[in-house]
Design a protein around this motif. Structure first.
Motif, mmCIF file in Angstrom:
data_model
loop_
_atom_site.group_PDB
_atom_site.id
_atom_site.type_symbol
_atom_site.label_atom_id
_atom_site.label_comp_id
_atom_site.label_asym_id
_atom_site.label_seq_id
_atom_site.Cartn_x
_atom_site.Cartn_y
_atom_site.Cartn_z
ATOM 1 N N PHE A 165 0.835 -1.209 0.000
ATOM 2 C CA PHE A 165 0.000 0.000 0.000
ATOM 3 C C PHE A 165 0.870 1.259 0.000
ATOM 4 C CE2 PHE A 165 -3.874 -2.198 2.198
ATOM 5 C CZ PHE A 165 -4.035 -2.964 1.053
ATOM 6 N N TYR A 209 2.153 1.829 -3.405
ATOM 7 C CA TYR A 209 1.152 2.457 -4.272
ATOM 8 C C TYR A 209 1.238 3.981 -4.149
ATOM 9 C CZ TYR A 209 -1.445 -1.950 -4.923
ATOM 10 O OH TYR A 209 -1.841 -3.211 -5.266
ATOM 11 N N PHE A 210 1.332 4.434 -2.916
ATOM 12 C CA PHE A 210 1.383 5.878 -2.689
ATOM 13 C C PHE A 210 2.643 6.474 -3.305
ATOM 14 C CE2 PHE A 210 -0.829 8.783 0.492
ATOM 15 C CZ PHE A 210 -0.526 9.906 -0.256
ATOM 16 N N ILE A 242 4.217 5.395 -5.834
ATOM 17 C CA ILE A 242 4.047 5.407 -7.291
ATOM 18 C C ILE A 242 3.389 6.710 -7.732
ATOM 19 C CG2 ILE A 242 2.646 4.385 -9.130
ATOM 20 C CD1 ILE A 242 3.305 1.657 -7.986
ATOM 21 N N VAL A 243 2.365 7.131 -6.990
ATOM 22 C CA VAL A 243 1.645 8.340 -7.385
ATOM 23 C C VAL A 243 2.532 9.581 -7.269
ATOM 24 C CG1 VAL A 243 -0.244 9.823 -6.684
ATOM 25 C CG2 VAL A 243 -0.644 7.423 -6.984
ATOM 26 N N PHE A 254 4.555 11.287 -10.265
ATOM 27 C CA PHE A 254 3.979 12.174 -11.270
ATOM 28 C C PHE A 254 4.072 13.638 -10.867
ATOM 29 C CE2 PHE A 254 1.546 8.150 -11.818
ATOM 30 C CZ PHE A 254 2.261 7.756 -12.925
ATOM 31 N N LEU A 288 4.813 6.363 -16.958
ATOM 32 C CA LEU A 288 3.520 5.771 -16.599
ATOM 33 C C LEU A 288 3.543 4.263 -16.846
ATOM 34 C CD1 LEU A 288 0.532 6.244 -15.739
ATOM 35 C CD2 LEU A 288 0.010 6.292 -18.157
ATOM 36 N N LEU A 323 3.157 1.449 -14.057
ATOM 37 C CA LEU A 323 2.038 0.505 -14.119
ATOM 38 C C LEU A 323 2.555 -0.932 -14.006
ATOM 39 C CD1 LEU A 323 -0.378 1.939 -16.817
ATOM 40 C CD2 LEU A 323 -0.848 1.525 -14.417
ATOM 41 N N LEU A 325 3.310 -1.538 -10.509
ATOM 42 C CA LEU A 325 2.053 -1.653 -9.756
ATOM 43 C C LEU A 325 1.478 -3.064 -9.897
ATOM 44 C CD1 LEU A 325 -0.644 0.973 -9.468
ATOM 45 C CD2 LEU A 325 -1.355 -1.230 -10.283
ATOM 46 N N LEU A 346 -6.726 0.156 2.515
ATOM 47 C CA LEU A 346 -6.432 0.580 1.139
ATOM 48 C C LEU A 346 -7.380 1.695 0.716
ATOM 49 C CD1 LEU A 346 -4.794 0.297 -1.421
ATOM 50 C CD2 LEU A 346 -6.420 -1.362 -2.243
ATOM 51 N N VAL A 406 -5.925 4.764 2.072
ATOM 52 C CA VAL A 406 -4.735 5.157 1.307
ATOM 53 C C VAL A 406 -5.152 5.774 -0.023
ATOM 54 C CG1 VAL A 406 -2.714 4.255 0.103
ATOM 55 C CG2 VAL A 406 -3.211 3.483 2.399
ATOM 56 N N MET A 413 -4.330 9.355 -1.576
ATOM 57 C CA MET A 413 -3.718 9.505 -2.899
ATOM 58 C C MET A 413 -4.536 10.452 -3.751
ATOM 59 S SD MET A 413 -2.617 5.547 -3.444
ATOM 60 C CE MET A 413 -2.458 5.533 -5.200
ATOM 61 N N SER A 429 -3.421 13.948 -5.354
ATOM 62 C CA SER A 429 -3.500 14.159 -6.803
ATOM 63 C C SER A 429 -4.322 15.402 -7.120
ATOM 64 C CB SER A 429 -4.139 12.945 -7.474
ATOM 65 O OG SER A 429 -3.378 11.803 -7.236
ATOM 66 N N SER A 436 -2.472 16.528 -10.379
ATOM 67 C CA SER A 436 -1.763 15.509 -11.160
ATOM 68 C C SER A 436 -2.766 14.548 -11.775
ATOM 69 C CB SER A 436 -0.807 14.767 -10.229
ATOM 70 O OG SER A 436 -0.456 13.536 -10.772
ATOM 71 N N LEU A 480 -2.185 12.091 -13.884
ATOM 72 C CA LEU A 480 -1.736 10.702 -13.860
ATOM 73 C C LEU A 480 -1.928 10.118 -12.465
ATOM 74 C CD1 LEU A 480 1.408 10.702 -16.119
ATOM 75 C CD2 LEU A 480 -0.925 10.119 -16.658
ATOM 76 N N GLY A 481 -1.780 10.967 -11.465
ATOM 77 C CA GLY A 481 -2.078 10.542 -10.096
ATOM 78 C C GLY A 481 -3.533 10.121 -9.990
ATOM 79 N N ILE A 529 -3.913 6.638 -11.729
ATOM 80 C CA ILE A 529 -3.450 5.488 -10.942
ATOM 81 C C ILE A 529 -4.405 5.244 -9.771
ATOM 82 C CG2 ILE A 529 -1.617 4.702 -9.394
ATOM 83 C CD1 ILE A 529 -0.625 4.441 -12.108
ATOM 84 N N LEU A 546 -7.443 3.685 -11.048
ATOM 85 C CA LEU A 546 -7.192 2.296 -11.455
ATOM 86 C C LEU A 546 -7.237 1.387 -10.231
ATOM 87 C CD1 LEU A 546 -6.376 0.422 -13.816
ATOM 88 C CD2 LEU A 546 -4.045 0.663 -13.024
ATOM 89 N N LEU A 547 -6.593 1.841 -9.158
ATOM 90 C CA LEU A 547 -6.599 1.023 -7.947
ATOM 91 C C LEU A 547 -8.002 0.966 -7.348
ATOM 92 C CD1 LEU A 547 -3.216 2.034 -6.350
ATOM 93 C CD2 LEU A 547 -3.850 -0.172 -7.256
#
Lengths: 663, 319
Positions: free
Chosen positions: A113, A116-117, A119-120, A123, A132, A136, A139, B43, B46, B50, B54, B59, B61-62, B65, B68-69
């Motif tokens: 988890f 994941y954060f 990863i963001v 950007f 990206l 991905l 991810l 999650l 989280v 996120m 973003s 952002s 792209l933020g 993602i 997507l999650l």
């Protein structure tokens, strides 16, 4: 019990986790302070080492100490724990320190988890398509670890969890896209801590000799333009950004922002207006670029009295706007106080400059004549237009005019403007871009930093502010073709891009254009996707009535719809396929049941056949034949297609009728 | 029914896996429950953070993602749900145990679909049983150990089959009741000697009795001796006809009698009897059991032991 032991993680799984952790941190290395990066990878290395040598595994106290040291390190490096950069450092440290205490499944989950954060956060620094894809992939890697720990037996092939995770992510993609398109975007940040402007090359609000020639070295894209219908010729494509009113004799700047609006009637429209759409790269400034001269009718931007477009907030995201301009038009009126301001001079005007101006005034006293003589002077005297002029530390205008005569556009523009002011003609300097390269594939023009330009505007009675470009007098090619960037040393005349290229050059040029066209779409529709685009997209689909409460409803509705489809697919996937032979035999049984001869659950086909034949001797031949064929097809050694055809034919033709009791 | 407590009344609304018509139960959509696990909620938190980040940094792209999650989060509801759907359970078997030991129930779990299932766990309340993966169209045996306290028949209580596969974000479960009972013998008493002496009666014929149990010796053949008792091997060695002699009453016969036990309470008596049965069996001696309502003739061997222990386990039950 087994359930308690499978909480622990295998070394192979842990190794995967730590490698993925390294990969997720890797793109941060350039942004993080070197010491912090070293700390992160040292801690990760420690973890990997302790995988081989378990006695290296840190205890709780040591871990607390390392954590404290890490936070201290980050604080000393950033001088804060808030904001973007410090936040990213902290989060990365959190991730690495969490790996140091991974023992059970729960720890792995939490680590994933945090990853994941992390990863963001990438950007915030880089939004390229390649990054990206890279992230991905990582991810999916992380997610597949989650998948792996929830199975009991290890997968037969190492790629199997990855494949399953990939499918799960692929199914989630439509939901992600729906939310991406429909989720409301804010125009203002939620909080301001750490929203720091990125350093970027571009125009600045203060122009000194050398400012623009430095900029010329960069081929970074400033903005792109697509014209609606009419495209102005290259020599008319002056992109206006800033007007410089004030000078200290060395550099040019504007002390006071011009008032907004109120410029409407001051414009004399020339020909038809030119409509275009600008795709602006974020430059963290409020000014927008517009073709000289923009009309006030412009979406989501305001126009100043100097005919400059201004956004309401600094542009920190790729931005699109439409504008309307009249080329060959003048600003007709200007208040007297402004005209006085346009005569202000620095204290380094020399007698030599005054003498030069006086010699011009001898030819005629009206502004137009003087301008013409001045331009002729630049044209006829041996001035050199060069990308790398010598530095003029003391009195740039004086040294440029009378000593080296080598300069770039800002030298010409500033010298010209100053001389006009000496002559008593109100003048000001304008900064922006000139030209632009055409992209055939995307039908738009790309304006890069090396297209930066400076020119002058002089006040001529009866006409208003008239654009005068002294550079064009020296090097007319400048406004007709682009400069080849990155070439030429000090004092060397500028080389211009030639139109003739070999086939290789043109092929490479096409590839570059294709990449640029792809990039512009990526930047504008993905990175720069904004509230405005959201609205215009909805309007295009006739869904703008949803701007009220229906918005949430349609988003949720669509997401629910996708989920339903996923659910149906999953159900379908799991269904046992009934062999056609069995299906055909079932049809036979149904027809038998219809005449009152239902096959019971315990009855085999032969028993059923025997019983039916006893009860309905008239159907016996048919029933026996069907049963014989069925058994042959279902349990036989090598059923032939002809057998199958005979079987299905017979079943289809089998239409038994109930015998009436009376008969 | 008004006397039922509220939780008990709510329990009556609980849906169980349906009978599948073949002596087992199958998990149908309506008997399937699903809620986020603690990790699932974490999650979600989280993802909220996120998204906030973003939004703040604009952002896109933020956003992508995060969404997507979020999509993964939502679709794993379905994956978890599907992972359990259509699984059928059937009672397999269970070995009798002594009170205090764990009863190990065996449940047969089958997957009748083309979809492989993973991480299926059998449990009852806080007692976790085994977990298994179940490839398409396969059947496995799962063990669920439950502690026992009292002798008698322990019915397999309402069990739960659960899964948190694929990502551990959601827990899907279904309740099932299977017809499987474990026979729990009384806990053997730790001390106590069988009341053998009190009931020992020596044979009047002494050692040369006419019992049939133990070989005593050989003697010359007399008319009327059973041919089965003739030592044919000796005859073959030309030692003449000899008859084998058997005695029986010399060995002790243990009579385990309820009434001969010290006057302790019922359960203690049963514990004692259980101990004696095991002792006698361990010494391979013949024993009989007499408790109120049940009389088991002398005997020896595994089956005999089980009969006796079962009688002890079920004593006083509403059979």
């Amino acid at each position: 019990m087994k359930a308690t032991t499978d909480q622990s993680l295998t070394p192979g799984l842990q190794l995967q986790l730590y490698l993925l952790t390294g990969l997720v941190l890797l793109p941060h290395v350039p942004h993080l302070p070197l010491v912090v990066s070293l700390f992160l990878f040292a801690a990760l290395g420690w973890r990997l080492a302790s995988l081989r040598l378990p006695r290296l595994q840190p205890g709780r106290w040591l871990l607390a100490l390392v954590t404290f040291l890490g936070v201290l390190l980050i604080y000393t490096q950033h001088q804060t724990l808030l904001g973007r950069d410090a936040g990213v450092s902290l989060l990365s440290a959190m991730l690495v320190l969490k790996t140091l205490e991974v023992r059970k499944r729960r720890d792995l989950t939490v680590t994933v988890f945090i990853a994941y954060f992390v990863i963001v956060t990438h950007f915030l620094y880089n939004q390229s398509f390649l990054l990206l894809i890279y992230l991905l992939t990582i991810l999916i890697g992380h997610t597949s670890l989650l998948l792996t720990i929830h199975r009991v037996t290890p997968a037969r092939h190492f790629y199997e969890p990855y494949r399953r995770t990939f499918w799960i992510c692929l199914q989630a993609l439509p939901i992600a896209l729906i939310l991406f398109v429909l989720f409301p975007r804010l125009t203002q940040p939620l909080w301001h801590v750490g929203v720091d402007a990125g350093a970027r090359t571009g125009l600045s609000e203060r122009v000194s000799p050398g400012t623009i020639s430095q900029l010329i070295q960069s081929s970074e894209v400033a903005f792109r333009v697509s014209f609606k219908d009419k495209v102005p010729p290259r020599e008319s494509r002056y992109w206006r950004a800033l007007v410089m009113w004030d000078t200290d004799g060395y550099s040019w700047f504007t002390r006071k922002e011009p008032p907004l609006g109120a410029a409407d009637q001051a414009l004399i429209p020339g020909d038809e207006p030119i409509a275009y759409r600008v795709f602006l790269e974020p430059h963290h400034q409020r000014w927008l670029y517009a073709l000289d001269l923009p009309a006030s009718r412009t979406s989501n931007a305001t126009l100043t009295a100097d005919f400059l477009l201004r956004a309401s907030v600094p542009v920190s995201q790729p931005k699109q706007y439409e504008a309307l301009s009249y080329i060959d038009s003048h600003i007709q009126s200007s208040p007297p106080s402004q005209l006085r301001r346009a005569l202000q001079l620095g204290n380094n005007v020399t007698p030599r400059q005054r003498a030069l101006v006086e010699s011009w005034q001898a030819g005629g006293t009206d502004a137009q004549t003087i301008v013409r003589i001045a331009l002729a002077y630049f044209h006829e005297q041996p001035f050199v237009y060069t990308l790398n002029p010598p530095t003029y530390p003391n009195n740039p205008v004086e040294q440029f005019l009378f000593e080296s005569r080598e300069g770039f556009c800002e030298h010409y523009a500033s010298a010209f403007t100053q001389l006009m002011r000496v002559a008593g003609i109100p003048a000001r300097m304008v900064i922006g871009y000139q030209g632009g390269e055409y992209n055939r594939l995307g039908d738009y023009y790309t304006i890069r930093n090396y297209d930066a330009h400076a020119w002058s505007e002089v006040w001529i009675e009866q006409q208003g502010w008239v654009r005068v470009d002294p550079t064009a007098a020296v090097a007319p090619e400048r406004v007709r073709s682009a400069i080849q960037p990155g070439l030429g040393s000090i004092g060397e005349p500028i080389r211009f891009v030639l139109s003739e290229q070999g086939w290789l050059g043109s092929a490479l040029g096409n590839v570059a254009m294709l990449l640029d066209a792809a990039e512009v779409n990526w930047r504008m529709w993905v990175l720069g996707y904004s509230r405005d685009q959201q609205f215009s997209l909805m309007r295009e689909f006739g869904l703008d009535f949803l701007f009220g409460g229906g918005w949430t409803a349609i988003t949720l509705g669509l997401v629910f719809g996708v989920l339903t489809l996923i659910g149906l697919r999953l159900l379908k996937q799991g269904e046992m396929k009934t062999p056609p032979v069995v299906r055909c035999y079932r049809l036979f049984c149904q027809r038998m049941a219809a005449i009152g001869l239902a096959r019971t659950a315990h009855e085999g086909p032969l028993d059923f056949s025997a019983r039916s034949c006893r009860q309905r001797p008239d159907l016996a031949t048919q029933i026996q034949e069907i049963t014989r064929l069925y058994i042959g097809l279902r349990y036989g050694n090598r059923p032939t297609p002809s057998q199958w055809r005979a079987f299905s034919d017979r079943v289809k033709r089998f239409r038994p009728r109930r015998v009436s009791r009376a008969g | 029914m008004a006397s039922l407590s509220l939780p008990a009344r709510l329990l009556r609304f609980r849906r169980h896996a349906r009978n599948d018509g073949h002596g087992g139960v199958v998990i149908r959509p309506r008997s399937l429950y699903i809620i986020p696990t603690r990790q699932g909620l974490l999650l979600a938190l989280v993802l909220g953070l996120m998204l906030a980040g973003s939004i703040n940094y604009g952002s896109n792209l933020g956003h992508l993602i995060t969404f997507l999650l979020a999509g993964v989060w939502l679709s794993t509801i379905l994956h978890t749900w599907r992972n359990l759907l259509g699984i059928s359970l059937r009672a397999a078997q269970v070995t009798p145990v002594f009170a205090g030991q764990d009863a190990v129930f065996q449940v047969r779990i089958s997957n009748h679909s083309r979809l492989a299932r993973f991480g299926l766990t059998l449990r009852h309340k806080r007692f976790r049983g085994e977990s298994t993966d179940l490839p398409a169209a396969e059947t496995r045996l799962l063990h669920l150990s439950l502690p026992t306290q009292h002798r008698g028949l322990l019915r397999l209580p309402e069990i739960t089959l659960q899964t948190i596969y694929p990502l551990g974000l959601f827990r899907a479960w279904s309740y099932a009741e299977l017809d499987l009972c474990c026979l729990v013998y009384p806990q053997p008493a730790t001390t106590g000697t069988p009341p053998v002496e009190a009931n020992y009666t020596a044979s009047e014929d002494g050692d040369r009795g006419v019992g049939a149990d133990d070989f005593v010796g050989l003697r010359g053949y007399r008319l009327g001796d059973s041919p089965r008792h003739i030592d044919w091997k000796a005859f073959a060695r030309q030692r003449g006809l000899l008859s084998k002699q058997f005695g029986g009453d010399r060995t002790e016969r243990i009579e385990l009698d309820w009434d001969l036990l010290p006057p302790v309470d019922t359960e203690q008596r049963l514990s004692l009897l259980c101990r004696f049965v095991l002792q006698a069996e361990g010494e391979t001696r013949s024993y009989s059991l007499r408790i109120p309502g049940v009389v088991i003739e002398p005997g020896q061997g595994e089956q005999h032991k089980q009969r006796c222990l079962a009688a002890l386990a079920l004593y006083g039950g509403t059979a």
